[in-house]
Design an enzyme around this catalytic site. Sequence first.
Site, short mmCIF file in Angstrom:
data_model
loop_
_atom_site.label_atom_id
_atom_site.label_comp_id
_atom_site.label_asym_id
_atom_site.label_seq_id
_atom_site.Cartn_x
_atom_site.Cartn_y
_atom_site.Cartn_z
CG ASP A 53 -1.60 -1.32 1.48
OD1 ASP A 53 -1.93 -2.01 0.51
OD2 ASP A 53 -1.75 -1.68 2.66
CD GLU A 229 -7.93 -3.59 -0.40
OE1 GLU A 229 -8.35 -4.02 0.69
OE2 GLU A 229 -6.84 -3.90 -0.89
#
Length: 374
Positions: A53, A229
């Site tokens: 991420d 997400e």
Amino acid sequence: MRSINLFLVLFVLSVSCFAQEKANAAISPVKGAKHIFRYTNPITRDTAISMRDHCIIKVGDKWYCTGTSNPVWTGPNPGVRLLESDDLIHWKQHSWIIDAAKLPADCPYNGRFWAPEIHFIQHKYYLTVNSGKVTKEDPKGMKTHSVWLFVADKVTGPYKLVNGPLTPQYNNDATLFEDEDGQTYLYCSGNGLFQARIDLNIGKLMTPIQKFLDKKQPGWPEWMIGGIEGPFVVKKEGTYFMFFSTWTRGYEVGLLKSKSPLGPWELASPNPIFGTRKKGYRPELAAEGGYSHLKFQDTPDPYSETGHNALFIGPDGNLWNSCHYMMYEKRPYPYCQTLEPWEPMPQMGIEPVTYKDGMFYIHEPTWTEQTVEY
């Protein structure tokens, strides 16, 4: 003999000076010449600074990056890591801007520290962290996992808690966006995508947190149904664009658009605009989620995941994409089947972003040397 040695010394010096002149010319080209930026993904190949991420921010002449540190799935991780680079290629650890080992025992956000992001808004650096409290009964801190907001005057900190948790339920992957009128917005995930307006000074939501998109939204495409997400929002020519990730067929990035920062949102593209697809990757999730029937072709890259993206200013002054790249153990040529120690771990990947005719595009995931001239 002395004259020969002197000749050799002078020759070596002249070659060194010529090489240095060429190097200087490459660094500071003459007027009209182009700069050249070369990169090969994955950018990092280091177990010590492996993260998921990735979120990069440019400050002055340096780039800084944060993300989810290992271990990701098995329990608490060490905190929020900050990496630093002078050239976007060579990265080193700067510090832990949140060090779990230094938190008090009763700290309510001592959990897994997932997907932190840093945004420069209103002359301050705001850090969103997704975490909860680890207890004997909840060793991963998932029951209280939500969004926490921190602020600092410098990108390197120190960061001070503004408020948290910001939402009353499980939420993750928080991101911030400041509009042209100075209003700020929070977006996050949690079995779908959520949004709200936020006052960053006090860390309070000014509108109720609203779930606006479900992974199984009726009428929406099947490539979203495994899970969605990682939202990230930018504005271009009066339109708001939200990048988001899905793990249904591997790890891909979709794109939404809206005329308002709080929607309604619609797909900007009927298909993902970036990512990797592998039929043999995590088949147990597909079986459990009821989407093993999906038909698609594997992408030719050697990755199992390229997703949870964020945008940043690259070496050419334009928007670039960052996210984590993970090597696929069943990858095709020209790779051998034995993974090096860094390869099963998430590493940083970057690609240029372009905008044309009201649409954003991201260069497909690469694994050979790429050249960008500017």
